[in-house]
Design an enzyme around this catalytic site. Structure first.
Site, short mmCIF file in Angstrom:
data_model
loop_
_atom_site.label_atom_id
_atom_site.label_comp_id
_atom_site.label_asym_id
_atom_site.label_seq_id
_atom_site.Cartn_x
_atom_site.Cartn_y
_atom_site.Cartn_z
N PHE A 1 15.59 71.93 86.52
CA PHE A 1 15.43 71.15 85.29
C PHE A 1 16.80 70.77 84.73
CE2 PHE A 1 11.74 74.23 85.16
CZ PHE A 1 10.94 73.40 85.91
N TRP B 1 10.35 67.25 79.44
CA TRP B 1 11.73 67.73 79.61
C TRP B 1 11.83 68.60 80.86
CZ3 TRP B 1 13.68 72.71 79.92
CH2 TRP B 1 15.06 72.84 79.81
N HIS B 2 10.77 69.39 81.10
CA HIS B 2 10.82 70.31 82.24
C HIS B 2 10.85 69.58 83.57
CE1 HIS B 2 9.88 73.49 79.37
NE2 HIS B 2 10.33 74.31 80.29
N GLY B 3 10.08 68.52 83.69
CA GLY B 3 10.09 67.85 84.98
C GLY B 3 9.48 66.48 84.91
#
Lengths: 468, 347
Positions: free
Chosen positions: A468, A321-323
């Protein structure tokens, strides 16, 4: 618009002033336009993506509520698929393209990626997750579908938290946005305190650490082990100050409008374990994953192997999800592994510690800080090669000559943020300060103001979590 | 509630005034030195200065093999040994920055007798106006804006100055080249810099790197992009220099616009008479616009021959010692009217 910009410091008083001047029935319109403007300062055309998300989830929720039986599920799946597809397209398209090239080359084949030169809309992961939580809650029957498109749009767009959270639930923010708020002195007072503190944490702490960390991460092998190790620890404080600062300004800005949003941080580096760290760091995301992924997977009401798998899945997804990079996946997976190890071996360390700040507890806090700091390397490094260089430099560069680097302010403000963490343990800046008498409070403001206005970093650093 | 808020605001104003005082006492000078040492230099040297010489890299660059390494300002100084000429120079500087430097002179103290502002023709072109160095230059002068210093320092942290990204600046430059129409009093087939540039560039793009023909075409294109423009009052640098001239006039300080030499020879041989026409037309515009009141335009535009330019493969105003001596002497001659008693023939 950035919180740490003159633009925002002019925009906010105008928004607040007009908000309270308008009758309640028109306020949503004002908040809607203000939020659109706030977002459009970045890349104007991307507001259309937000409108699309709003429309999809608004109508999906209405359809879910009216449907019965399997149709309910159909609408939910359709809505989630649409949200995730948008996220996947903008955030992961290039990532999948690059990986397909690697996979094809493994089999000796050539793959020509489609070049779309996509730019990730700021905060897309945040508002899709926030919007998705609403449709899921409607599906679960815990939330009534909102009939007023304007109120729902404001829930997704609300400017203080739209680009980097906290990821709010409709139950709280939706209702707060509908409530008629009167201009209260206490809200203004608390709001300004939070904004002042947030700006200080972002601009004086994070932005003074950033140049040192950036310099080391650019070419770690050039520096002595101690300097590289210091940059690893300093990055822990940089990302904390950056994101905590942002969240605090968001909280303060909302408070000025009379709206309460959730705390996203509770002194995470004073955690005694990795699992405690996750109950104090980016709380709105942790609870999102808990409610919408971990529990549906079975949570902890399953056999240990399955539970372990659930934990790993949650943390790997969280990393992703972060990257769109494998380094984030590893970062998430390592956190998951650490959490599992802690649980497996927790029975070995069952002893009662009465004193909160006993020597043993301090050691546990240090242990957790060191673990999370080393795992941050994968978060900060742009690729595995860089992460490897960081580890190499830490363990092999003892004989490299120390390079003179400007680090005075970075160390000074890191020391200050540590002191603040002890000061704010399990509480929030505004409520903590309200327990003190006026002269002490003003002394505090004066110190913060002076540091903020005269010692803040002078290079341009956007908030880390904006990507993000 | 309103009363309470007003009281708090008043207290805040008092606190900020106090903090500004402390900042001025403790950190301001250090911050200023870090970001704009030129202004600190001006303030520190003003008392002992007769003439300030503001310049860009033309006053900092010499050829390695030059037997005489003196800068233009030093050479001018040879003609006025009794006058103290203080040079304040920084690469890529232009009228917009000189304007800020100038205003940091305290006219209530020992006022300089004259100010020399060095400008080159290219500093008026789109590439220089939208240069990626501009952000850094703009950042350097934030601390001397006409606000309380503590507020200026805060603006610096907020990045509240013209701090466009390199991509934005490049786009603006490309837009100018594409859209700004070139005006000639005769028929000329290219109406914009872009058209003109492409007409040469298209024959070189496919050639291999390092090919002498390609290098020549690239240099030709640089000349077009550097000098093909019509100066007028809408040019931001003209507006800046207008302010400089006005300030000097108001403060009764003589101003010398030291217009640097350009490589007219190469412009002619590489591009042609149309480009030379524009260069000279722009020079005439500057001479006409600023040769009034207490301002003198020192015209060096075609005073230096092509081989005296240090950079033979690029457009710069860096001269070998003969070039510097020509400009230095020309400037000294122009100063003679004001400082006839101090003048001494140097060579």
């Amino acid at each position: 618009m950035l919180f740490n910009s003159l633009h925002f410091l002019i925009f906010l008083p105008i928004v607040i002033g007009l908000y309270y001047l308008l009758p309640q029935k028109f306020r949503w319109i004002w908040i809607f336009f203000a939020s659109c403007y706030f977002y459009m300062v970045f890349v104007p055309k991307y507001i259309l993506i937000l409108f699309l998300i709003i429309l999809i989830d608004y109508f999906s929720a209405l359809a879910i509520e009216r449907a019965i039986g399997r149709l309910k599920l159909f609408y939910l799946v359709a809505s989630l698929t649409a949200n995730i597809s948008l996220l996947a397209f903008f955030k992961y398209f290039n990532f999948f393209n690059e990986n397909l090239v690697s996979v094809f080359s493994l089999f000796g084949k050539e793959f020509h990626p489609i070049n779309l030169s996509i730019i990730l809309p700021i905060g897309l992961s945040f508002h899709t997750f926030q919007s998705m939580s609403y449709t899921i809650e409607v599906y679960r029957g815990k939330q009534k579908a909102e009939r007023h498109l304007g109120y729902f749009a404001n829930y997704v767009l609300f400017f203080p938290q739209m680009v980097a959270g906290p990821i709010e639930r409709y139950e709280t923010l939706g209702n707060e946005l509908k409530t008629s708020h009167k201009p209260l002195y206490q809200n203004f007072s608390d709001g300004f305190k939070l904004i002042l503190f947030g700006l200080f944490v972002k601009m004086a702490v994070a932005d003074n650490i950033a140049p040192y960390v950036n310099q080391i991460y650019a070419e770690p092998l050039k520096y002595n082990s101690l300097q590289v190790l210091l940059s690893v620890f300093l990055f822990s404080f940089q990302i904390y100050a950056d994101f905590f600062g942002y969240s605090t300004i968001a909280l303060g800005s909302a408070k000025l409008l009379g709206i309460n949003i959730m705390d996203n941080f509770k002194t995470p580096y004073l955690s005694k374990s990795v699992s405690e760290f996750w109950s104090r760091w980016h709380i709105s995301l942790s609870t999102w994953f808990r409610d919408y992924l971990y529990i549906p997977l079975g949570g902890n009401r399953v056999a240990i192997p399955r539970w372990s798998l659930n934990i790993l899945i949650v943390f790997i997804v969280s990393g992703f999800w972060h990257g769109a990079n494998w380094t984030f996946v590893v970062w998430g997976a390592l956190h998951g592994l650490m959490l599992l190890l802690e649980r497996y071996f927790s029975s070995w360390f069952k002893f009662e510690i009465k004193n909160e700040w006993s020597f043993l507890n301090i050691l546990l806090v240090l242990k957790t800080f060191i673990i999370t700091s080393f795992i941050w390397i994968f978060f900060r490094a742009e690729n595995f090669q860089k992460a490897k260089e960081m580890f190499n430099a830490i363990f092999n560069n003892q004989s490299v000559e120390l390079v003179s680097l400007d680090i005075l302010y970075a160390l000074l403000f890191t020391g200050l943020i540590i002191l603040f963490d002890f000061f704010l343990y399990n509480t929030r800046f505004d409520s903590k300060l309200n327990t003190f008498k006026t002269p002490f409070r003003w002394a505090f403001y004066i110190v913060l103001l002076f540091c903020l206005m005269t010692m803040s970093g002078t290079q341009k650093f956007t908030f880390i979590y904006f990507q993000f | 509630m309103t009363k309470k808020i007003i009281i708090k605001i008043l207290i805040l104003v008092i606190v900020l005034t106090g903090l500004n005082f402390i900042y001025n006492l403790t950190q301001y000078k250090h911050d200023l030195k870090d970001r704009c040492k030129e202004i600190v230099d001006i303030k520190e040297k003003q008392d002992s200065t007769d003439i300030f010489y503001f310049a860009e890299s033309s006053n900092l660059t010499v050829r390695d093999e030059d037997s005489i390494k003196n800068s233009i300002s030093e050479i001018t100084g040879f003609f006025y040994p009794s006058l103290k000429i203080t040079s304040i120079d920084k690469p890529a500087t232009h009228a917009g920055i000189y304007k800020v430097w100038l205003k940091s002179i305290n006219v209530n103290l020992n006022k300089p007798k004259a100010i020399i502002v060095t400008l080159n023709m290219r500093s008026f072109d789109a590439a220089w106006i939208h240069s990626k160095l501009e952000t850094q230059l703009q950042e350097s002068v934030v601390l001397v804006q006409p606000y309380p210093n503590i507020f200026n320092r805060f603006l610096l942290s907020l990045q509240a100055f013209d701090n466009k990204t390199e991509e934005q600046r490049e786009q603006e430059m490309l837009d100018d080249w594409k859209n700004v129409q070139l005006v000639f009093p005769f028929d000329f087939k290219y109406k914009t810099v872009r058209d003109w540039d492409v007409s040469y560039g298209q024959y070189g793009w496919d050639l291999p790197e390092g090919d002498p023909k390609k290098n020549k075409i690239l240099l030709t294109c640089h000349y077009i992009k550097g000098y093909a423009f019509n100066l007028n009052e809408n040019n931001p640098r003209i507006k800046d220099f207008d302010e400089i001239a006005k300030w000097c006039h108001q403060n009764k300080i003589n101003l010398y616009l030291n217009l640097l030499a350009e490589n007219i020879e190469y412009a002619d041989s590489l591009v042609g008479k149309e480009l030379v026409f524009l260069m000279k037309q722009n020079r005439d515009y500057l001479v006409k616009r600023y040769s009034k009141n207490n301002c003198v335009v020192v015209d060096n535009l075609d005073n230096v021959n092509g081989l005296e330019f240090i950079d033979q493969t690029w457009t710069t105003e860096h001269y070998g010692y003969r070039g510097r001596m020509i400009i230095g002497r020309n400037l000294a001659d122009s100063l003679k009217k004001q400082f006839s008693k101090q003048y001494k023939k140097a060579y």
